[in-house]
Design a protein around this motif. Structure first.
Motif, PDB file in Angstrom:
ATOM      1  N   GLY A   8       0.812  -1.208   0.000  1.00  0.00           N
ATOM      2  CA  GLY A   8       0.000   0.000   0.000  1.00  0.00           C
ATOM      3  C   GLY A   8       0.847   1.260   0.000  1.00  0.00           C
ATOM      4  O   GLY A   8       0.497   2.262  -0.645  1.00  0.00           O
ATOM      5  N   TYR A  25       1.951   2.010  -3.489  1.00  0.00           N
ATOM      6  CA  TYR A  25       0.886   2.547  -4.338  1.00  0.00           C
ATOM      7  C   TYR A  25       0.265   3.821  -3.781  1.00  0.00           C
ATOM      8  O   TYR A  25      -0.668   4.363  -4.377  1.00  0.00           O
ATOM      9  N   GLY A  26       0.750   4.296  -2.637  1.00  0.00           N
ATOM     10  CA  GLY A  26       0.221   5.518  -2.058  1.00  0.00           C
ATOM     11  C   GLY A  26      -1.072   5.335  -1.291  1.00  0.00           C
ATOM     12  O   GLY A  26      -1.748   6.313  -0.974  1.00  0.00           O
ATOM     13  N   ASN A  27      -1.440   4.069  -0.968  1.00  0.00           N
ATOM     14  CA  ASN A  27      -2.659   3.795  -0.217  1.00  0.00           C
ATOM     15  C   ASN A  27      -2.341   2.736   0.834  1.00  0.00           C
ATOM     16  O   ASN A  27      -2.538   1.537   0.613  1.00  0.00           O
ATOM     17  N   ASP A  38      -3.744   1.601   3.382  1.00  0.00           N
ATOM     18  CA  ASP A  38      -4.836   0.798   3.923  1.00  0.00           C
ATOM     19  C   ASP A  38      -5.475  -0.141   2.902  1.00  0.00           C
ATOM     20  O   ASP A  38      -6.520  -0.735   3.181  1.00  0.00           O
ATOM     21  N   GLN A  39      -4.893  -0.268   1.724  1.00  0.00           N
ATOM     22  CA  GLN A  39      -5.476  -1.148   0.707  1.00  0.00           C
ATOM     23  C   GLN A  39      -5.381  -2.599   1.143  1.00  0.00           C
ATOM     24  O   GLN A  39      -4.468  -3.009   1.846  1.00  0.00           O
TER      25      GLN A  39
END
Length: 531
Positions: A252, A255-257, A259-260
């Motif tokens: 995550g 990918y800049g997220n 909490d994915q």
């Protein structure tokens, strides 16, 4: 003259006085030394010795008490008591219920290791704390750091971003492992980041190509050749796992997220697909029936947001997708010694292939990608195709070990392996299953396959009544025990084995019928002759 004489007399007089004072001083010292000697003798007399002994007894008792207090087993300050207190303190920490609930990465019990320790110990790469720092696995560390460097370079990130993020999950990650992890906070976080990034680089490279990630085509590690098969086998071992939420956080962040969820599960299935023990696709009609079945409506989806515990758990659920999910077993039933003895007595589910064939049961290959989904109907046992290669043994052993250790896990893999172990008792059994298309192997001989299954579950705690194949096994055993089925099978085996045998049997039956007819008419003509 007189003055001089008097002066000399005066000098002699003074010298004499000085000598007298010196002699008197020496005599005085001698007398004092003589006077002290009798006192010493007096002190050494028996009477004085007893008096001194009586006076010193209280002091001696006090000293002994101090010694007993410091060294005796009842002393609170003794090393023994301190060691016991330390063990009790550790037991207090281990007894926290919340920690047991998070445990999911186990050390394989010693009773399962007997005979094949190599199947549980990584040979190429270490992941997690259990085998961290092993000398023979250290050469892979430099390739791990290469993967971290490529990842940071590709995403233009700083390593501090990943260290700080994983630092927040350190306590949760430690709770996933069994026992005390003898690593400092910084060392543990560094290991999680290093091993996690290495795993993700392998996953992404296997899915989209390593060249796309910046690796050379002739890279010794990051390429789908060379060490990759050994790495895959090590990464599926129970003691060589990283918590899935660590991998999800690291991916995550890339990918800049942070909490994915769910993407790591898909990468896991793609990476470990070569280890799947079957290559039989599910037919369209079977898929439609499966999706509409109420029995499998509440199945676990390894690609859902709920994810899994680690890579081995996700891969196991993918093998059992849409499979039956029985109620979790209780701890006492799994762990008690009495249960284990009963398990070994009731571990026989079904007879071997040779015995079942003698009772008239037929074997056919079932077309499905769920290798564990065995069916029995009208005397025909349908078993899906099973592929056996050099990594199958380690795969099944680690799956079985996870089912044995994890309290909330079901036992489908264990039940299937024991079922196949019961079917296969000899190389002839393997040969017949191979003839039916049920077993395909790349081992040296059928005997090695038979030996493989006979060794997989030697020390496994298992109750046949707690198996999803127990009802099927009962149906097969009832069919086997029916005498009429055995007679039919014997007749077919002895008299219908080839066309010539069939012709001979038919001729014998016709001859027997004609003989009976002739006998009947002979007796009938005797009692009722023609008029």
């Amino acid at each position: 003259m007189v003055a001089v004489f008097n002066k000399e007399l005066l000098s002699w007089y003074l010298i004499t006085l000085k000598l007298k004072e010196t002699v008197d001083a020496g005599i005085t010292n001698l007398q004092s030394s003589t006077s002290t000697h009798p006192i010493k003798l007096l002190e050494n007399t028996p009477h004085n010795r007893d008096d001194r002994q009586q006076q010193s007894d209280p002091r001696e008792i006090t000293i002994k008490d101090e010694t007993d207090t410091e060294e005796g087993p009842k002393s609170p300050n003794s090393e023994w008591v301190i060691a016991i207190r330390g063990k009790l303190e550790q037991a207090k920490q281990d007894d926290v219920a919340s920690l047991w609930g998070k445990l999911c990465i186990y050390r394989v019990p010693q009773y399962l290791r007997e005979g094949d320790d190599k199947a549980y110990i990584p040979q190429t790469v270490s992941l997690g704390p259990y085998h961290h720092g092993r000398r023979r696995l250290r050469p892979m560390d430099r390739h791990k750091w290469r993967s971290v460097y490529q990842m940071l370079k590709r995403n233009n990130h700083q390593i501090k971003l990943y260290l700080d993020s994983i630092k927040e999950l350190e306590e949760k990650a430690r709770a996933c492992y069994e026992g005390n992890i003898a690593l400092g906070s910084n060392e543990f976080v560094e290991m999680m980041v290093l091993d996690g990034c290495f795993i993700l680089e392998l996953f992404r490279g296997a899915a989209g190509g390593f060249k796309h990630l910046g690796y050379s085509w002739n890279d010794p590690i990051f390429a789908m050749r060379g060490f990759m098969h050994s790495i895959q086998r090590d990464m599926i071992m129970l003691e060589n796992q990283i918590p899935l939420f660590i991998l999800e956080r690291l991916l995550g962040l890339q990918y800049g997220n942070p909490d994915q969820k769910g993407l790591v599960g898909k990468l896991v299935l793609q990476f470990f697909d070569p280890l799947t023990p079957t290559d039989e696709p599910l037919t369209k009609s079977d898929r439609n029936k499966l999706e509409s079945s109420i029995e499998f409506s509440n199945a676990f989806d390894p690609l859902s947001d709920q994810g899994g515990l680690h890579c081995l758990d996700v891969f196991r659920h993918s093998l059992l997708r849409r499979g039956p999910q029985p109620e979790p077993r209780i701890w006492i039933k799994r762990r008690s010694h009495a249960s284990r003895v009963a398990d070994k007595r009731r571990q026989q589910l079904i007879h071997c292939v040779t015995e079942l064939r003698e009772s008239g049961i037929k074997f056919k290959k079932r077309k499905t990608d769920r290798f564990w989904d065995v069916k029995f109907k009208n005397g025909i046992l349908r078993i899906p195709r099973l592929l056996i290669h050099d990594g199958t043994k380690s795969l099944f052993l680690n799956l079985i070990a996870f089912e044995q250790c994890h309290l909330d896990s079901s036992n489908e893999i264990t039940s299937y392996v024991i079922f196949m172990d019961n079917l296969i008792n000899s190389p002839e059994d393997v040969s017949y299953l191979h003839y039916c298309g049920i077993i395909e192997h790349w081992l040296g001989s059928d005997g090695e396959v038979a030996d493989l299954f006979n060794r997989l579950c030697q020390e496994v705690v298992f109750d046949s009544n707690n198996s999803y194949l127990s009802r099927l096994s009962e149906e097969v055993n009832r069919y086997h025990d029916h005498r009429w089925n055995a007679w039919k099978a014997s007749l077919k085996h002895n008299y219908f084995i080839n066309p010539w045998a069939i012709i001979s049997f038919v001729a014998a039956v016709v001859l027997l019928v004609l003989t009976l007819v002739q006998t009947f008419y002979g007796i009938y003509g005797y009692y009722r002759p023609l008029s």
